[in-house]
Design a protein around this motif. Structure first.
Motif: not given
Length: 501
Positions: A52-61
């Motif tokens: 749950p919540g898996i996401r990048s830990d850096s901004d996507m730009a």
């Protein structure tokens, strides 16, 4: 049956593998190419992790591809969105059809006589062995063991009547609604899982042995949104990307130059988020900023869950598991229906592949890296290893572009082989490429990492600006790369014998 042969083979169909393939397809379309992926789908990390919540830990730009703007307003993207982005990229550039799924490369041997790599691949489903060959091999398999996360044994865990789950092996149908959950850990995974589960669970406790630095980022980038309204898409993306790269680098350098001031600043930002009555020992690490990676949370979602009482933090050590939860050294009992062991990764180089040159073992920890992209004494081999202090893909992007430069140089000069050499031996240090990082997974696995040198191309810089100059501007022929022309024996040789199982 004759082995399949390609000019270029890429191991891994994640962000790095797909991005590198796009650069090659653009700059060297005449070369035959395949991507070998052990899993059944592309995406790498972003297909493997489903918690749950898996996401990048850096901004996507800055985490996204330089050549493909990230158009969402989200600063930190969720895992499914990132996988869709990778899939879309592969389809747009004709890369999807080059991927061979369900193959695990177990061994790769460079043949100097034939001037090619001979790879042993195993079909994941059937166990059948296959042989592949290529002129240039690119490893984009990441840095950790996909099959097994780091999972220490806890005293008494056999007595626990609930469910124990490691985030790397998340059950698809795990029901945690209304359940009491304890998450063991304080790193990027833990600070992601806790607020995500807290939306449905009865209560979530983050149990940590020691705190990490956690800082809040806006969930949406208002500047990027404004620029996209008034500027061409590509220009707006380049401006935002450049700004974010500069800000990230500035934050890292500030932490290294003024660690005590930045420590005070980062902890002060948490204080503003959690309120004056919160026990700040839970967010006061023992180490200085960037001795380990910082953890980012969008719009302070972790702090919101803590303020609202849906989650809490305990800083203590585990005495033992009990039938109904965890007994701490302090004597406190944490009641739990589900325990999440967000205890980290197992470091693994090359996806566990055995690497040999003319049948002689080539242990990585006995070789230095060359420009952070190739390996000493290993011919025609690109090793894509991203940044630990910046978005991973910044490094994989310039490594792929460097490879295109290298191949063009080799074509122009009639060379078939390029191998980094340090003939003097004066550069070698008994120092791993990540020795300065104190993260648990690095310390556990640092003996398997390549060495680095005192200076020059043998030193790992972890600096995007400097690496861009080294990889994209400095001459290819720098005196450290040994080039070899096409051997008559290699040109006339028959297909190689399959590798022995």
């Amino acid at each position: 049956m004759s082995p399949q042969h390609f000019d270029i083979l890429i191991i891994g169909a994640g962000l790095s593998g797909i991005g590198t393939a796009v650069h090659l397809r653009r700059e060297h379309p005449q070369r035959s190419m395949a991507i070998i992926e052990r899993r059944a789908r592309l995406g790498g990390t972003w297909d493997l992790f489903r918690y749950p919540g898996i996401r990048s830990d850096s901004d996507m730009a800055s985490f996204g591809y330089r050549f493909k703007p990230w158009d969402s307003d989200k600063v930190l993207a969720d895992g499914p969105s990132i996988r869709s982005y990778i899939t879309e990229t592969a389809k747009e550039h004709g890369i999807a059809e080059t991927i061979q799924y369900g193959l695990n490369i177990t061994a790769s041997n460079w043949s100097s006589e034939q001037q090619r790599w001979v790879l042993r691949a195993e079909d994941v489903e059937t166990g059948e062995s296959r042989t592949l060959t290529c002129h240039f091999l690119i490893n984009c398999s990441g840095y950790y063991n996909y099959a097994e996360g780091y999972r220490p044994h806890f005293e008494g865990e056999e007595d626990f009547k609930g469910q124990i789950v490691h985030p790397q092996h998340w059950p698809e149908q795990l029901d945690y609604a209304g359940k009491r959950v304890v998450v063991i850990g304080s790193g990027a995974t833990a600070v992601t899982v806790v607020p995500a589960m807290a939306r449905q669970a009865a209560h979530v406790t983050m149990l940590q042995r020691s705190p990490s630095y956690v800082f809040s980022l806006p969930d949406t980038d208002k500047m990027a949104m404004a620029l996209r309204r008034y500027l061409p898409r590509g220009l707006a993306y380049r401006i935002v990307r450049g700004r974010n790269i500069a800000v990230q680098r500035g934050l890292y350098l500030a932490c290294r130059r003024w660690p005590k001031r930045m420590r005070k600043f980062l902890i002060g930002q948490v204080r503003k988020q959690v309120g004056p009555d919160f026990d700040m020992r839970h967010f006061t690490p023992r180490y200085m900023p960037w001795d380990e990676r910082l953890c980012a949370v969008p719009d302070g979602d972790l702090f919101v869950a803590l303020r609202e009482g849906r989650a809490s933090v305990e800083t203590d050590t585990i005495e033992r598991f009990t039938e109904n939860g965890i007994l701490l050294k302090s004597g406190k009992q944490l009641e739990a229906d589900i325990i999440i062991t967000a205890t980290g990764l197992n470091l693994q180089m090359m996806g566990g592949m055995e690497l040999t040159v003319d049948d002689a073992p080539m242990p990585l920890n006995e070789q230095m890296t060359y420009k952070g992209a190739m390996i000493q004494n290993v011919p025609n081999f690109l090793w894509v290893f991203g940044y630990t202090n910046a978005p991973w893909t910044l490094k994989s992007d310039i490594a792929g572009r460097y490879l295109c430069r290298l191949l063009r140089h080799m074509d122009e000069h009639g060379n078939a082989v390029a191998v980094p050499r340090d003939d003097s031996g004066a550069n070698a240090l008994d120092e791993g490429i990540l020795d300065s990082l104190q993260s648990g997974y690095v310390q556990r696995g640092k003996a398997s990492l390549p060495r680095q040198g005192r200076s020059g191309p043998w030193r790992v810089l972890m600096h995007y600006g400097k690496d861009k100059k080294v990889l994209l501007d400095e001459p290819i022929d720098d005196g450290c790369l040994e080039f070899q022309p096409v051997r008559a024996a290699a040109a006339d040789s028959a297909a190689p014998e399959p590798m022995a199982a």
